[in-house]
Motif scaffolding. Structure first.
Motif, mmCIF file in Angstrom:
data_model
loop_
_atom_site.group_PDB
_atom_site.id
_atom_site.type_symbol
_atom_site.label_atom_id
_atom_site.label_comp_id
_atom_site.label_asym_id
_atom_site.label_seq_id
_atom_site.Cartn_x
_atom_site.Cartn_y
_atom_site.Cartn_z
ATOM 1 N N GLY A 138 0.753 -1.024 -0.379
ATOM 2 C CA GLY A 138 0.611 -0.128 -0.050
ATOM 3 C C GLY A 138 1.513 1.094 -0.046
ATOM 4 O O GLY A 138 2.075 1.362 -0.846
ATOM 5 N N SER A 139 0.334 2.246 1.146
ATOM 6 C CA SER A 139 1.085 3.573 0.630
ATOM 7 C C SER A 139 1.777 4.433 1.763
ATOM 8 O O SER A 139 0.608 4.109 3.072
ATOM 9 N N ILE A 140 2.199 5.001 1.893
ATOM 10 C CA ILE A 140 2.568 6.041 2.884
ATOM 11 C C ILE A 140 2.565 7.459 3.015
ATOM 12 O O ILE A 140 2.737 7.716 1.846
ATOM 13 N N LYS A 141 1.529 8.415 3.104
ATOM 14 C CA LYS A 141 1.311 9.955 2.841
ATOM 15 C C LYS A 141 2.024 10.469 4.242
ATOM 16 O O LYS A 141 1.361 10.488 5.680
ATOM 17 N N LEU A 142 2.973 11.720 4.000
ATOM 18 C CA LEU A 142 3.258 12.607 4.595
ATOM 19 C C LEU A 142 2.690 14.024 4.602
ATOM 20 O O LEU A 142 3.062 14.262 3.382
ATOM 21 N N THR A 143 1.943 14.425 5.706
ATOM 22 C CA THR A 143 1.407 15.946 5.314
ATOM 23 C C THR A 143 1.852 16.643 6.379
ATOM 24 O O THR A 143 2.151 16.447 7.276
ATOM 25 N N LEU A 144 1.966 18.562 5.644
ATOM 26 C CA LEU A 144 2.206 19.762 7.300
ATOM 27 C C LEU A 144 0.666 20.664 6.057
ATOM 28 O O LEU A 144 0.751 20.479 5.529
ATOM 29 N N GLU A 145 -0.522 21.012 7.528
ATOM 30 C CA GLU A 145 -0.728 21.868 7.447
ATOM 31 C C GLU A 145 -1.251 22.615 8.784
ATOM 32 O O GLU A 145 -0.600 22.172 9.820
ATOM 33 N N LYS A 146 -1.460 23.702 8.396
ATOM 34 C CA LYS A 146 -1.457 24.847 9.291
ATOM 35 C C LYS A 146 -3.012 24.998 10.121
ATOM 36 O O LYS A 146 -3.404 25.988 9.244
ATOM 37 N N THR A 147 -3.317 25.072 11.449
ATOM 38 C CA THR A 147 -4.287 25.055 10.905
ATOM 39 C C THR A 147 -4.872 26.429 12.654
ATOM 40 O O THR A 147 -4.197 25.273 13.868
ATOM 41 N N GLU A 148 -5.098 27.071 12.885
ATOM 42 C CA GLU A 148 -5.218 27.180 14.178
ATOM 43 C C GLU A 148 -4.157 28.026 15.263
ATOM 44 O O GLU A 148 -3.691 27.262 16.171
#
Ligand code: ADP
Length: 227
Positions: A138-148
């Motif tokens: 399958g897969s690996i997903k790496l993300t980054l977001e900015k919230t409050e």
């Protein structure tokens, strides 16, 4: 805290003894009769691997016992978390692809945090190491977001998952969900305790959402420096 300390010492002795006994056993077998140069080579290469494992174990234990006894000095400076995540992602991309797992990095929002670069690298490394170890397809997903005012890093895998009743225990020292499944991958149950310690030292948190045989998502939340 005294009980915790003596438990820690007992667990440590046990974890150190196991690889040491294995190394001694292998060396004895190697010495028990004359062997070909290839056999010596193979035996020594195996011992070197075990030394490396022991060395990693000792480094992890040193870090945790320092963290227990005195506040560890962190080298805090403003840093672009998105660039750090991208760099680590590039390293792990190669490892994941060698294992035939799809590895996706992004989207990565631009975020600056006050942090210790080496420690944050270690935190991400521990999570990605696990994602690869416990994912076979399958897969690996790496993300980054900015919230409050919070930077949120997600490490999502489609691996073996963690049973609900174990999810709050996996951050404990030496805790392994199933000793057999992580022993064969070389796990000693310290990676997540260290990850959690690093997140807390940055006034952040680390959480897990997981479903058995579907996958796991580890979420790190850190305060942003420049909102
Ligand atoms: P280990 O060295 O055993 O990997 P960790 O502290 O990093 O130790 O993890 C503790 C336990 O949590 C592991 O033994 C494993 O069973 C479980 N675990 C951690 N990450 C994952 C993951 N991404 N998928 C499934 N199980 C995981």
């Amino acid at each position: 805290s005294f009980r915790r300390m003596s438990e820690f010492t007992a667990d440590t002795s046990h974890e150190l003894k196991t690889p040491l006994c294995a190394m001694r056993g292998e060396a004895e077998v190697l010495l028990s009769k004359r062997r070909t140069p290839e056999e010596y080579e193979e035996g020594l290469a195996h011992l070197v691997e075990r030394f490396d494992h022991l060395n990693r174990l000792i480094n992890d234990l040193t870090l945790l016992s320092e963290a227990d006894s005195s506040p560890v000095r962190l080298e805090m400076s403003p840093l672009r978390l998105d660039l750090l995540v991208q760099n680590i992602g590039n390293l792990f991309q190669v490892l994941a692809e060698q294992k035939g797992i799809l590895f996706e990095v992004g989207p990565l929002e631009e975020v600056t945090v006050l942090g210790d670069k080496t420690r944050l690298q270690q935190l991400l490394t521990n999570l990605l190491d696990n994602a690869i170890k416990y994912t076979s397809k399958g897969s690996i997903k790496l993300t980054l977001e900015k919230t409050e005012g919070t930077a949120v890093v997600n490490v999502k895998d489609t691996g073996m998952g963690i049973p609900k009743q174990e999810q709050d225990k996996i951050f404990k020292r030496f805790y392994r969900v199933d000793k057999s499944r992580s022993r064969e991958t070389g796990g000693i149950g310290l990676g997540l305790s260290i990850a959690e310690w690093i997140a807390h030292a940055h006034h952040g948190v680390i959480e897990v959402e997981s479903e058995l045989n579907v996958g796991s998502t580890f979420v790190i939340r850190l305060p942003v420096l420049i909102p």
